[in-house]
Scaffold this active site. Sequence first.
Site, PDB file in Angstrom:
ATOM      1  N   LYS A  28       0.880  -1.369  -0.034  1.00  0.00           N
ATOM      2  CA  LYS A  28      -0.032  -0.035  -0.046  1.00  0.00           C
ATOM      3  C   LYS A  28       0.897   1.226  -0.016  1.00  0.00           C
ATOM      4  CE  LYS A  28      -4.019  -1.556  -0.281  1.00  0.00           C
ATOM      5  NZ  LYS A  28      -4.862  -1.544  -1.581  1.00  0.00           N
ATOM      6  N   HIS A  80      -8.186   2.068  -7.208  1.00  0.00           N
ATOM      7  CA  HIS A  80      -8.088   1.091  -6.317  1.00  0.00           C
ATOM      8  C   HIS A  80      -9.195   0.116  -6.657  1.00  0.00           C
ATOM      9  CE1 HIS A  80      -8.827  -0.460  -1.691  1.00  0.00           C
ATOM     10  NE2 HIS A  80      -7.911  -1.088  -2.395  1.00  0.00           N
ATOM     11  N   LYS A 126     -13.534  -7.317  -4.426  1.00  0.00           N
ATOM     12  CA  LYS A 126     -12.650  -6.989  -5.678  1.00  0.00           C
ATOM     13  C   LYS A 126     -12.075  -8.266  -5.997  1.00  0.00           C
ATOM     14  CE  LYS A 126      -9.831  -3.664  -4.543  1.00  0.00           C
ATOM     15  NZ  LYS A 126     -10.070  -4.153  -2.894  1.00  0.00           N
ATOM     16  N   ARG A 180      -5.049 -13.418   5.488  1.00  0.00           N
ATOM     17  CA  ARG A 180      -4.748 -13.324   3.976  1.00  0.00           C
ATOM     18  C   ARG A 180      -3.880 -14.340   3.104  1.00  0.00           C
ATOM     19  NH1 ARG A 180      -6.406  -8.441   1.663  1.00  0.00           N
ATOM     20  NH2 ARG A 180      -7.538  -6.889   2.934  1.00  0.00           N
TER      21      ARG A 180
END
Length: 533
Positions: free
Chosen positions: A202, A222, A244, A324
């Site tokens: 990021k 984004h 997403k 994640r």
Amino acid sequence: MQDLVLTPTLPSYPQPHTDTSGKVFSNLSPAELIEHALRRKEGFLSSNGALVADTGKFTGRSPQDRYIVRDAKTADAVWWGEINIPFDEEKFDQLLAKMKNHLADKDLFVRYASAGADPNHQMRLKIVNTLAWHNLFCYNMFLRPSKDELKSFQSDFTIICAPDFEADPAVDGTKSPNFAILDLSRRMILIGGTAYAGEMKKGIFSVLNFLLPHEKGVLSMHCSANQGKDGDTAIFFGLSGTGKTTLSADPDRQLIGDDEHGWTSDSVFNFEGGCYAKVVDLTREKEPEIFDAIKFGSIVENTRFKPGTREIDFTNRSVTENTRTAYPIHYIPNAVLPSIGGIPKNIFFLTADAFGVIPPISKLNKSQAMYHFISGYTAKVAGTEMGVTEPKLTFSACFGAAFLPLHPTEYAKLFGEKMEKHEVNVWLINTGWTGGAYGTGSRMKLSHTRAMIKAALEGSLEYAPFRKDPIFGFSVPEICPNVPFEVLNPRNTWKNAEDYDRTANELANAFITNFEKFKEFADENILKGAPLR
């Protein structure tokens, strides 16, 4: 032999060893980095071959500890405030010197990589890590230069990430011992006190969000992106947790990228070379592409194993909701390589509506598209940031305010110009709640969301009857293939219609209140996109 059968079923991981030789390891392969990580006790190898690692105290980004150096380059360009916190030039120099001294006798893992699949807008990176698994994360997430490219490689930007180095707030000018500081003039990012790997990715996204729109007129976004068999590109805007990655990993379409892209005059290109997907409750049945991408070379963060095994328990939330995986994009079988697509034909705004009142799919006119792009409504999903434990109402300009160094109106202006020029269809998709607000209703079924997006992409909704939402003004289809008709009207899914009306009006008022700060920028056409009441 005893050590070989110990299985970490509890949130206690071995601490990485501190014995170092002061060696520098450059551009190691994934296998070599995994060997180092295991030897240094940075994680464990799972039954499917993925490296399982913990990020320590910080299991998400720490946005209040992210800074940008204020100098001649940034003073009048950056959108200063709670998101972009200014940092003193001299303090940066002081902190950099302290970090270099701290690293002098440490083993370091150095990687040369790139960001930006379009060669005309590519940024070359030098990344310095004290953790082997962090360097593997960067191998997975950034673009990987060839051996020939490495022979003449000269970096444009440097990341130094040392989780074991902490700042002294009283001396170094930070709020906390942990920090992420961007210096756009020296072209460096310093990260310390946190092992959350997402700070590196990021950080570079924030840099590109400054350089590309400000210096090259490229819209940074984004969003995820994919393309159909005929080359039609679709992009999906949304904050983490809105879908997403999940919705762009479609077996019937080719993946361009899952999180960060640029929109040029003739293409959409991925900034990254990998994917960073949430894995809480992951199953092969629901998300086969992501599930099968978790194998040797992949990283899985903050998960635990099923007792007595090395099989990852994706339902385990004992560390965080924000579990994640990071894997290179070519682990997705139908990925586009290089990761470049054409001008989008369809744009989807993804929102996880915790109020449960936004229709599951709506078509937006140009005024509404601009209004909702600037608004960026969603609910932050649990675990994405430190301190967020349940969905939280938020407006994030351009669906990514946390990563925007420039004022949101600069991105909105570029978005409006491109949307107008290319006449794209813009859809608002609610991946959040239906049948009631969070705590009462249920999360939208992924199968229904996929069916609605497929219908929009294939053009079948062009022939559907639409109704006008009386509160938000959206055009809402009344029928959609493979979706029950009552789902399309959220008011029908609530037990009490009056409760729906009251809640919908509360959300409409929140939109209007939030947009007050943008009124000076917005023209009459944009203001027409506001809720009707």
